[in-house]
Design an enzyme around this catalytic site. Structure first.
Site, PDB file in Angstrom:
ATOM      1  N   GLU A  14     -66.159 -24.095   7.841  1.00  0.00           N
ATOM      2  CA  GLU A  14     -65.709 -25.055   6.602  1.00  0.00           C
ATOM      3  C   GLU A  14     -66.335 -24.343   5.353  1.00  0.00           C
ATOM      4  OE1 GLU A  14     -67.003 -29.058   7.502  1.00  0.00           O
ATOM      5  OE2 GLU A  14     -67.043 -28.853   9.606  1.00  0.00           O
ATOM      6  N   GLU A  45     -73.142 -30.983  13.729  1.00  0.00           N
ATOM      7  CA  GLU A  45     -74.193 -31.361  12.796  1.00  0.00           C
ATOM      8  C   GLU A  45     -75.355 -32.220  13.513  1.00  0.00           C
ATOM      9  OE1 GLU A  45     -72.240 -33.512   9.455  1.00  0.00           O
ATOM     10  OE2 GLU A  45     -70.892 -31.931   9.017  1.00  0.00           O
TER      11      GLU A  45
HETATM   12  O1  G3I Z   1     -58.040 -43.590   6.684  1.00  0.00           O
HETATM   13  C1  G3I Z   1     -58.038 -43.985   5.385  1.00  0.00           C
HETATM   14  C2  G3I Z   1     -56.957 -44.217   4.961  1.00  0.00           C
HETATM   15  O2  G3I Z   1     -56.043 -45.140   5.472  1.00  0.00           O
HETATM   16  C3  G3I Z   1     -57.058 -44.479   3.392  1.00  0.00           C
HETATM   17  O3  G3I Z   1     -55.922 -44.497   2.733  1.00  0.00           O
HETATM   18  C4  G3I Z   1     -57.880 -43.429   2.774  1.00  0.00           C
HETATM   19  C5  G3I Z   1     -58.520 -43.692   1.099  1.00  0.00           C
HETATM   20  O4  G3I Z   1     -59.533 -43.243   0.856  1.00  0.00           O
HETATM   21  O5  G3I Z   1     -59.226 -43.239   3.292  1.00  0.00           O
HETATM   22  C6  G3I Z   1     -58.954 -42.888   4.634  1.00  0.00           C
HETATM   23  O6  G3I Z   1     -60.196 -42.556   5.470  1.00  0.00           O
HETATM   24  C7  G3I Z   1     -60.801 -41.466   5.038  1.00  0.00           C
HETATM   25  C8  G3I Z   1     -60.243 -40.022   5.705  1.00  0.00           C
HETATM   26  O7  G3I Z   1     -61.046 -38.847   5.464  1.00  0.00           O
HETATM   27  C9  G3I Z   1     -59.119 -39.600   5.419  1.00  0.00           C
HETATM   28  O8  G3I Z   1     -58.919 -39.131   4.141  1.00  0.00           O
HETATM   29  C10 G3I Z   1     -62.023 -41.785   5.299  1.00  0.00           C
HETATM   30  O9  G3I Z   1     -62.334 -42.790   4.482  1.00  0.00           O
HETATM   31  C11 G3I Z   1     -62.917 -40.642   4.934  1.00  0.00           C
HETATM   32  O10 G3I Z   1     -64.431 -40.816   5.224  1.00  0.00           O
HETATM   33  C12 G3I Z   1     -62.670 -39.261   5.671  1.00  0.00           C
HETATM   34  O11 G3I Z   1     -63.314 -38.264   5.183  1.00  0.00           O
HETATM   35  C13 G3I Z   1     -63.429 -37.137   6.160  1.00  0.00           C
HETATM   36  C14 G3I Z   1     -65.019 -37.077   6.567  1.00  0.00           C
HETATM   37  O12 G3I Z   1     -65.173 -35.827   7.340  1.00  0.00           O
HETATM   38  C15 G3I Z   1     -65.366 -38.088   7.569  1.00  0.00           C
HETATM   39  O13 G3I Z   1     -64.608 -38.022   8.368  1.00  0.00           O
HETATM   40  C16 G3I Z   1     -62.840 -35.983   5.242  1.00  0.00           C
HETATM   41  O14 G3I Z   1     -61.741 -36.224   5.190  1.00  0.00           O
HETATM   42  C17 G3I Z   1     -63.136 -34.582   6.212  1.00  0.00           C
HETATM   43  O15 G3I Z   1     -63.138 -33.527   5.408  1.00  0.00           O
HETATM   44  C18 G3I Z   1     -64.559 -34.600   6.421  1.00  0.00           C
HETATM   45  O16 G3I Z   1     -65.038 -33.392   6.847  1.00  0.00           O
HETATM   46  C19 G3I Z   1     -66.033 -33.247   7.627  1.00  0.00           C
HETATM   47  C20 G3I Z   1     -66.339 -32.384   8.797  1.00  0.00           C
HETATM   48  O17 G3I Z   1     -65.334 -33.343   9.785  1.00  0.00           O
HETATM   49  C21 G3I Z   1     -67.703 -32.018   9.228  1.00  0.00           C
HETATM   50  N1  G3I Z   1     -68.398 -31.261   8.280  1.00  0.00           N
HETATM   51  C22 G3I Z   1     -68.290 -32.054   6.905  1.00  0.00           C
HETATM   52  C23 G3I Z   1     -67.258 -32.196   6.426  1.00  0.00           C
HETATM   53  C24 G3I Z   1     -66.889 -32.823   5.168  1.00  0.00           C
HETATM   54  O18 G3I Z   1     -67.868 -34.328   5.208  1.00  0.00           O
END
Ligand code: G3I
Length: 369
Positions: free
Chosen positions: A266, A158
């Site tokens: 994705e 991105e």
């Molecule tokens: O690690 C904590 C966990 O301890 C807690 O229980 C949980 C409760 O909500 O949160 C957990 O962390 C979250 C993690 O996902 C695992 O679920 C983060 O807050 C959250 O920010 C994270 O979101 C991910 C996001 O990227 C940011 O990294 C999404 O799962 C993931 O689907 C998303 O993927 C991205 C691609 O990498 C790039 N393109 C866009 C796509 C969607 O945003």
């Protein structure tokens, strides 16, 4: 692109797990998604999350239906190096071990996410010289650890501004200057010369001008020596109204004309909670996108961003009414109409590829039961 010339083509035909059922594409119901995708020479992917691997239903469905896996979060910088000098590879190792045990290819996602929100705070605070060293070290350490085992990396994720077409205003842009992306690709290539190196971007389907901006960026990076192998397009919000297959093919073709491979990296299609026609419309949208990849010869993969409706990032985004139910399997891991459409679409492509008589590749309709 001399630096890229040694990159091995990732084998398209992956070994079937022992005991897999015979797949006759004329009868798609006899096929798993991955077996029919192998015949069509398409990689079909899902995300993987190590914390769910202990669930046999999750693990079984993943290995049965998909040939490619992308760790949803386990390889991100904030996961592997939450603090300076502190490395955590347990989760990514588990993902890779699972992929290898089931003859699936893992994609490394991602080395540098060019948006400050997803860069560890300690990295953002380093200042230019420390940041440059940290980027080099992260790429060297992560790619080097999995050299020869992870065949493909999203090196830069991105790179364009949120909702815009300019380059991101991230800490990397502000502190490392314009050449940092080329350096990142070169560092990844040095760490594993055989790996395919990809750039991944979202919003090309709905942000005006974004595809053109991405083409300009990638062309420029390659002219400056970045060994880019492919460009992945995220498609997080197709609807039954768009994008049209033709438009996706056109976007993919622009990168193909630069000599690059492409992929839909994705894919998920949210639907409104109470809409009885939602699953059917969703199936059409999936069909359109998969058809587009199958029609562009350099498009090698479609990856769905999640396995089942019980676990989608879209339910935590705050943009859509929930549950968004955006995936191929419902929260009970049962296949949805979108699954049947995608499988039938790929089956038709497999038949056409084999020279057998088949209906034209028109995938935005439900297969006959
Ligand atoms: O690690 C904590 C966990 O301890 C807690 O229980 C949980 C409760 O909500 O949160 C957990 O962390 C979250 C993690 O996902 C695992 O679920 C983060 O807050 C959250 O920010 C994270 O979101 C991910 C996001 O990227 C940011 O990294 C999404 O799962 C993931 O689907 C998303 O993927 C991205 C691609 O990498 C790039 N393109 C866009 C796509 C969607 O945003």
């Amino acid at each position: 692109m001399a630096a890229c010339a040694g990159a091995m083509a990732w084998p398209l035909l992956l070994p079937e797990p022992a005991g897999a059922a015979t797949c006759a594409p004329a009868e798609p119901a006899s096929c798993s998604l991955r077996s029919v995708a192998d015949l069509a020479k398409l990689r079909i992917g899902s995300t993987i999350t190590s914390s769910r691997l202990g669930d046999p239903a999750y693990a079984g469905l993943l290995s049965e239906q998909f040939s490619s896996l992308t760790p949803e979060n386990d390889l991100k910088w904030y996961s592997v190096q939450p603090a300076p000098g502190e490395w955590h590879f347990e989760a990514a190792d588990a993902d890779l071990a699972f992929a290898e045990a089931h003859g699936m290819a893992l994609k490394g996602h991602n080395l540098i996410w060019d948006q400050d929100a997803y860069t560890p705070a300690w990295v953002r605070a380093l200042g230019p010289s420390g940041l440059r060293s940290a980027v080099d070290e992260e790429i060297r350490t992560v790619v080097g650890r999995y050299r020869g085992r992870i065949p493909r990396w999203d090196v830069v994720n991105e790179p364009l501004a949120n909702l815009g077409t300019a380059r991101s205003d991230s800490v990397f842009e502000r502190e490392l200057g314009k050449g940092w992306m080329v350096r990142a690709f070169v560092a990844a290539h040095e760490a594993d010369p055989a790996a395919e190196l990809w750039l991944n971007e979202y919003g090309t389907d709905w942000v005006p001008g974004k595809t053109a901006a991405l083409v300009r960026l990638v062309r420029g990076l390659r002219e400056q020596g970045a060994p880019i192998y492919g460009v992945g397009l995220e498609l997080h919000r197709p609807t039954d109204r768009g994008p049209r297959s033709d438009d996706v093919v056109a976007a993919l073709s622009r990168f193909a004309r630069l000599g690059l491979r492409t992929a839909i990296t994705e894919l998920d299609v949210p639907i409104a909670p109470g809409d009885p026609a939602g699953p059917r419309r969703q199936a059409k949208a999936y069909g359109r996108v998969v058809q587009a990849c199958l029609e562009q010869p350099r498009c090698r993969e479609v990856t769905v961003w999640g396995l089942d409706d019980g676990h989608s990032w879209l339910d935590h985004l705050g943009l859509f009414p929930t549950p968004t139910r955006p995936l191929l399997f419902d929260a009970d891991l049962q296949p949805k109409p979108a699954f049947a459409v995608v499988r039938a679409c790929i089956a038709r492509a497999a038949l056409l590829r084999a020279g057998a008589p088949a209906a034209p590749l028109s995938c935005a309709s439900l297969p006959r039961p």
